[in-house]
Design a protein around this motif. Structure first.
Motif, mmCIF file in Angstrom:
data_model
loop_
_atom_site.group_PDB
_atom_site.id
_atom_site.type_symbol
_atom_site.label_atom_id
_atom_site.label_comp_id
_atom_site.label_asym_id
_atom_site.label_seq_id
_atom_site.Cartn_x
_atom_site.Cartn_y
_atom_site.Cartn_z
ATOM 1 N N ASN A 5 0.812 -1.205 0.000
ATOM 2 C CA ASN A 5 0.000 0.000 0.000
ATOM 3 C C ASN A 5 0.858 1.273 0.000
ATOM 4 O OD1 ASN A 5 -2.298 -1.580 0.264
ATOM 5 N ND2 ASN A 5 -2.309 -1.440 2.468
ATOM 6 N N GLY A 6 2.135 1.100 0.198
ATOM 7 C CA GLY A 6 2.992 2.254 0.474
ATOM 8 C C GLY A 6 3.129 3.252 -0.661
ATOM 9 N N THR A 7 2.834 2.827 -1.900
ATOM 10 C CA THR A 7 3.007 3.757 -3.023
ATOM 11 C C THR A 7 1.744 4.565 -3.313
ATOM 12 O OG1 THR A 7 2.372 2.050 -4.616
ATOM 13 C CG2 THR A 7 4.733 2.287 -4.174
ATOM 14 N N VAL A 61 7.520 0.107 -9.177
ATOM 15 C CA VAL A 61 7.588 1.263 -8.274
ATOM 16 C C VAL A 61 7.303 0.833 -6.837
ATOM 17 C CG1 VAL A 61 6.604 3.534 -7.767
ATOM 18 C CG2 VAL A 61 6.801 2.772 -10.149
ATOM 19 N N ASP A 62 8.169 1.246 -5.927
ATOM 20 C CA ASP A 62 7.904 1.002 -4.501
ATOM 21 C C ASP A 62 8.156 2.281 -3.701
ATOM 22 O OD1 ASP A 62 7.020 -0.360 -2.299
ATOM 23 O OD2 ASP A 62 8.784 -1.607 -2.055
ATOM 24 N N ASP A 63 7.649 2.272 -2.483
ATOM 25 C CA ASP A 63 7.817 3.464 -1.645
ATOM 26 C C ASP A 63 9.247 3.608 -1.148
ATOM 27 O OD1 ASP A 63 7.645 1.248 0.026
ATOM 28 O OD2 ASP A 63 6.099 2.083 1.341
ATOM 29 N N ILE A 64 9.806 2.503 -0.643
ATOM 30 C CA ILE A 64 11.125 2.618 -0.026
ATOM 31 C C ILE A 64 11.919 1.333 -0.240
ATOM 32 C CG2 ILE A 64 10.193 1.982 2.258
ATOM 33 C CD1 ILE A 64 12.303 3.902 3.479
ATOM 34 N N LYS A 97 4.138 -3.648 7.087
ATOM 35 C CA LYS A 97 3.186 -3.749 5.991
ATOM 36 C C LYS A 97 3.538 -2.749 4.922
ATOM 37 C CE LYS A 97 -1.115 -5.844 6.963
ATOM 38 N NZ LYS A 97 -2.517 -5.716 6.695
ATOM 39 N N LYS A 98 3.155 -3.065 3.721
ATOM 40 C CA LYS A 98 3.362 -2.132 2.633
ATOM 41 C C LYS A 98 2.461 -0.953 2.860
ATOM 42 C CE LYS A 98 5.356 -2.956 -0.391
ATOM 43 N NZ LYS A 98 6.742 -2.659 -0.601
HETATM 44 MG MG MG Z 1 6.282 -0.316 0.993
#
Ligand code: MG
Ligand code: IMP
Length: 209
Positions: free
Chosen positions: A59-61, A113-116, A208-209
């Motif tokens: 969910n991070g993106t 694509v990912d958040d981190i 969690k993402k």
């Molecule tokens: Mg993430």
């Protein structure tokens, strides 16, 4: 693209409504917007004329992907993979896929694509999975990179900001599913991590993402 280290110089004050929980702002909304526009220009150039599929990790993106693809003016397809880790304090190596990719990436140029990018376990696992689907190419893009924490040998082709080994929240990133809605990337006050949960190491906190 070179993995240019971005100097983080934000002196922005924490907005009043977040002041009880957030210790400091690491990356402001303006810094995010400016850097994402730069990333968009590079990606647009590199993917020009290609059959592009953007694969974004949930969910991070949630915020990053919306802002990033609005910078891309050529045709693209977008799909998501859901990834999360087992239970509290579990290392990100124990991944569960909560949503599978639906789009066909065979023969196409994928931007993952990912958040981190932290230990690198998530990207490595997802890259392995994507490779089996026969894409023409895969490039990776992360908003944040914590190279000091890397365990897996994985790098990103496009990096928004390189950050120190600190657990960050906001702009899609969570702690215990909270703080994703902060419009900036910030560092929580230590007491936010305490009782009933133990203060996480940067590692234990990512669940969690
Ligand atoms: Mg993430
Ligand atoms: P990995 O260690 O590279 O596999 O990263 C796993 C996931 O943990 C990332 O995609 C994030 O969802 C999460 N994560 C890692 N570091 C942080 C952080 O500082 N804040 C919030 N989530 C994080």
């Amino acid at each position: 693209m070179s993995n240019a280290v971005r100097k983080l110089t934000s002196k922005a004050k924490v907005p009043v409504r977040w002041r009880q929980e957030v210790a400091r702002v690491l990356i402001t909304d303006r810094m995010l917007a400016k850097r994402i526009a730069e990333l968009g220009r590079k990606i647009e150039k590199d993917f020009a004329g290609r059959d592009m599929v953007v694969v974004s990790l949930l969910n991070g993106t949630v915020m990053f992907i919306g802002d990033l693809i609005r910078q891309l003016s050529h045709p693209l397809r977008l799909d998501f993979i859901g990834v999360s880790s087992y239970g509290k304090g579990t290392e990100s190596g124990d991944l569960v896929f909560t949503k599978e990719l639906r789009l066909d990436v065979k023969g196409r140029d994928v931007l993952l694509v990912d958040d981190i990018l932290d230990t690198g376990r998530t990207l490595r696992r997802v890259l392995e999975k994507l490779c089996l689907l026969g894409p023409k190419s895969i490039r990776t893009c992360v908003l944040l990179d914590k190279p000091s924490r890397r365990i897996e040998k994985v790098t990103a082709d496009y990096i928004g900001f390189t950050i120190p080994d600190q657990f960050v929240v906001g702009y899609g990133l969570d702690f215990a599913e909270k703080y994703r809605n902060l419009p900036f990337v910030g560092v929580l006050k230590p007491e936010m991590y305490s009782s009933p949960k133990p203060k996480p190491t940067a590692q234990a906190a990512r669940k969690k993402k």
